[in-house]
Design an enzyme around this catalytic site. Sequence first.
Site, PDB file in Angstrom:
ATOM      1  CD  GLU A   6     -32.226   5.236  -4.254  1.00 30.54           C
ATOM      2  OE1 GLU A   6     -33.093   5.504  -5.298  1.00 30.54           O
ATOM      3  OE2 GLU A   6     -31.325   4.583  -4.520  1.00 30.54           O
ATOM      4  CD  GLU A  40     -33.214  -0.091  -8.799  1.00 30.30           C
ATOM      5  OE1 GLU A  40     -33.053  -0.535 -10.105  1.00 30.30           O
ATOM      6  OE2 GLU A  40     -33.710   0.919  -8.372  1.00 30.30           O
TER       7      GLU A  40
HETATM    8  C1  XIL Z   1     -31.183   7.994 -10.916  1.00 28.29           C
HETATM    9  C2  XIL Z   1     -30.506   9.305 -11.014  1.00 28.29           C
HETATM   10  O1  XIL Z   1     -31.063  10.271 -10.040  1.00 28.29           O
HETATM   11  C3  XIL Z   1     -30.754   9.849 -12.298  1.00 28.29           C
HETATM   12  O2  XIL Z   1     -29.657  11.164 -12.430  1.00 28.29           O
HETATM   13  C4  XIL Z   1     -30.168   8.773 -13.536  1.00 28.29           C
HETATM   14  O3  XIL Z   1     -30.203   9.316 -14.733  1.00 28.29           O
HETATM   15  C5  XIL Z   1     -30.683   7.468 -13.156  1.00 28.29           C
HETATM   16  O4  XIL Z   1     -30.609   7.161 -11.895  1.00 28.29           O
HETATM   17  N1  XIL Z   1     -32.846   4.263  -8.129  1.00 28.29           N
HETATM   18  C6  XIL Z   1     -31.633   4.113  -7.828  1.00 28.29           C
HETATM   19  C7  XIL Z   1     -30.714   5.414  -8.172  1.00 28.29           C
HETATM   20  O5  XIL Z   1     -30.997   3.194  -7.337  1.00 28.29           O
HETATM   21  O6  XIL Z   1     -29.462   5.275  -8.751  1.00 28.29           O
HETATM   22  C8  XIL Z   1     -31.533   6.363  -9.277  1.00 28.29           C
HETATM   23  O7  XIL Z   1     -30.698   7.289  -9.598  1.00 28.29           O
HETATM   24  C9  XIL Z   1     -32.998   6.395  -9.120  1.00 28.29           C
HETATM   25  C10 XIL Z   1     -33.709   5.213  -8.465  1.00 28.29           C
END
Ligand code: XIL
Length: 388
Positions: free
Chosen positions: A293, A177
């Site tokens: 994701e 990101e």
């Molecule tokens: C999220 C997790 O699912 C949560 O448990 C945590 O509190 C915050 O992070 N994009 C990403 C992930 O790259 O690392 C994120 O994961 C969700 C969005």
Amino acid sequence: MYKRRSFVFGLGAVAGAGACILTDKVKPLMADIGQKIDAARRDFTVVGEEPLRERAKAKGLIYGAASSYQELAKDAEFANRFAEECGIIVPVDSMKWKAQRPSPKSFDFKQGDWLAKFAEDRGMQLRGHTLIWHQALPDWFEANVNKQNAEQVMLEHIATVAGHYAGKMHSWDVVNEAILPANGRSDGLRRTPWLEFLGPEYIDLAFQAAAQADPQALLVYNDHRLDYDTPEMEGRRVAVMKLLEGLKSRKTPVQALGIQGHLFAHEMPFNPKKLRQFLSDVAGLGLKIMITELDVTDRRLRGDIAVRDRLVAGVYQDYLDVVLDEPAVIGVLNWGLSDRYTWIGAVRPRDDGMGVRPLPLDQDFKRKPAWQAMARAFDNAPSRLLSS
Ligand code: XIL
């Protein structure tokens, strides 16, 4: 599965509204009913019972999901279902700085090592997430990291963490990101501590360090909000392309783009042609692509669960049909496997208090229409085996 009653009720409502001008109140109703009709028409039939990992593998693809260490460690049934369906696992939080860096001088690999062993024992591959991100930084970070030592701190972290898992990782999200055009920079980079301390070069440095620490892992740049046809996401796609082109032109060892794929099952403008073009452009740089994701927020969907599930499944189907058409796409991962364990419940809960249903398995680990849509997408995907 689909309840005819609510479908008919929906049409009745449209007929009733038919006489009036399309006001802002009626339009969402029409869209809602349009979606329901579409969901009812779709075919999610799947042949056979094989899990997603096998269906993906049969096409030379890899399928898996994210999980937290805690969920797998405490829920044996979930652990079994996870290993059945998934060919690869990525830790949700265990490999972020906050979990791995109790202090500026120490590293904690307990959770990560448990997950690495779980993966090995169950014949799954392992993905690392994430070496450099502006979130999940430990509390000590702000007081201890500055312009003077940032490079050394970053390089030490990558060398130690990627080095620890060297040879075991399918891939690493090296930088996560890094793009946020809304921050107003002409290069579209997000203003993060890393950027502030090291300048845009921090991304190149991170990839070089990762390549040195683990020459076998596929090195991924991972980002989100790249999927829909909105000006914001178009701007993000342009900025990501610019970033990747720059990295490639400087021979920085980035090898793949990770597209997070956090999708929405409501009125987001999906444009298959634009997404397909973006994937081609990325592939044209010689990069692989992973969907890293995937989940589908059902926050704004009305209707009963059967209808919601089919709408969510339709989003999976439309998206994966486009994505898997691109030969550079090598794998798909969900952010969670079951609705029992999903971050969507915390970040995008439903107003009606009902549980969210964004993932392929339900709360009881039963396969949902979303699972069927994924299975069909893999079954219909062009094979990667012949070309490799
Ligand atoms: C999220 C997790 O699912 C949560 O448990 C945590 O509190 C915050 O992070 N994009 C990403 C992930 O790259 O690392 C994120 O994961 C969700 C969005």
